[in-house]
Design a protein around this motif. Sequence first.
Motif, PDB file in Angstrom:
ATOM      1  N   HIS A 126       0.846  -1.200   0.000  1.00 43.81           N
ATOM      2  CA  HIS A 126       0.000   0.000   0.000  1.00 43.81           C
ATOM      3  C   HIS A 126       0.883   1.253   0.000  1.00 43.81           C
ATOM      4  N   SER A 130       1.084   3.935  -3.084  1.00 45.06           N
ATOM      5  CA  SER A 130       0.721   5.305  -2.705  1.00 45.06           C
ATOM      6  C   SER A 130       1.820   6.281  -3.113  1.00 45.06           C
ATOM      7  N   VAL A 146      -4.597   7.025  -3.710  1.00 46.51           N
ATOM      8  CA  VAL A 146      -5.035   5.639  -3.522  1.00 46.51           C
ATOM      9  C   VAL A 146      -6.205   5.565  -2.561  1.00 46.51           C
ATOM     10  N   GLU A 151     -11.678   1.131   0.344  1.00 45.70           N
ATOM     11  CA  GLU A 151     -10.639   0.318   0.974  1.00 45.70           C
ATOM     12  C   GLU A 151     -10.709  -1.158   0.581  1.00 45.70           C
ATOM     13  N   VAL A 154      -9.225  -1.537  -2.909  1.00 51.31           N
ATOM     14  CA  VAL A 154      -7.762  -1.396  -2.909  1.00 51.31           C
ATOM     15  C   VAL A 154      -7.115  -2.668  -2.367  1.00 51.31           C
ATOM     16  N   GLN A 157      -7.064  -5.243  -4.996  1.00 51.77           N
ATOM     17  CA  GLN A 157      -6.077  -4.954  -6.028  1.00 51.77           C
ATOM     18  C   GLN A 157      -4.660  -5.287  -5.562  1.00 51.77           C
TER      19      GLN A 157
END
Length: 211
Positions: A126, A130, A146, A151, A154, A157
């Motif tokens: 993350h 970011s 991001v 959430e 993400v 992903q």
Amino acid sequence: MYNPPHFREDRPEILREIMRAARLALLVSAAADGGVPEATHLPLVLDEADGPQGTLYGHVAKANPHWRSLAGGGSARAVFTGPEAYVSPSLYASKQEHGRVVPTWNYVAVHAIGPVEVIEDAARLHAIVSRLTDQREAGRADPWAVNDAPEPFVAGQLKGIVGIALRIETLIGKRKLSQNRSEADRDGVIAGLSASEDARDREAAAAMRGA
């Protein structure tokens, strides 16, 4: 990379500037089976404070087999390219004097070499995506982050990628910008590339002025 002395660039601040300006890098490493080397095009962000020469961070798709060979240890090479342009012999003043001139290509490149760490931890992934996103969105009037995405989306992903951290041990810089030519020849190349309709040629001319 073949790097004659008159094209060699060793100043760390110049090398880092070239790396930061590059939009896309090429990550190259030996194949796990000793066959054809693996190569992946990907954006990389440089953390200058991480290690003596900095660390490059990026990510690849989990479906990309390249990361599995990287996980086996060893070193990789990240290649960054800067301005580049074809140089016609007609731009040289010496063409009119003796005609003993041939075409060439001017270019700027940096190779960063070092060991690679493969990252699968969600929190670190993350942070990597970011940083990459923030760097590329910084110039936009309404930058996307991001955290703008849901959430759970993400998190899903992140499961599809693997992080890459290349700790730089060796930096090789090359700025092949007609330093081996006479001043008159260099002036002719700069004038010719500056007058080009191709923005890439004009960018190479600007690099020559600073070489």
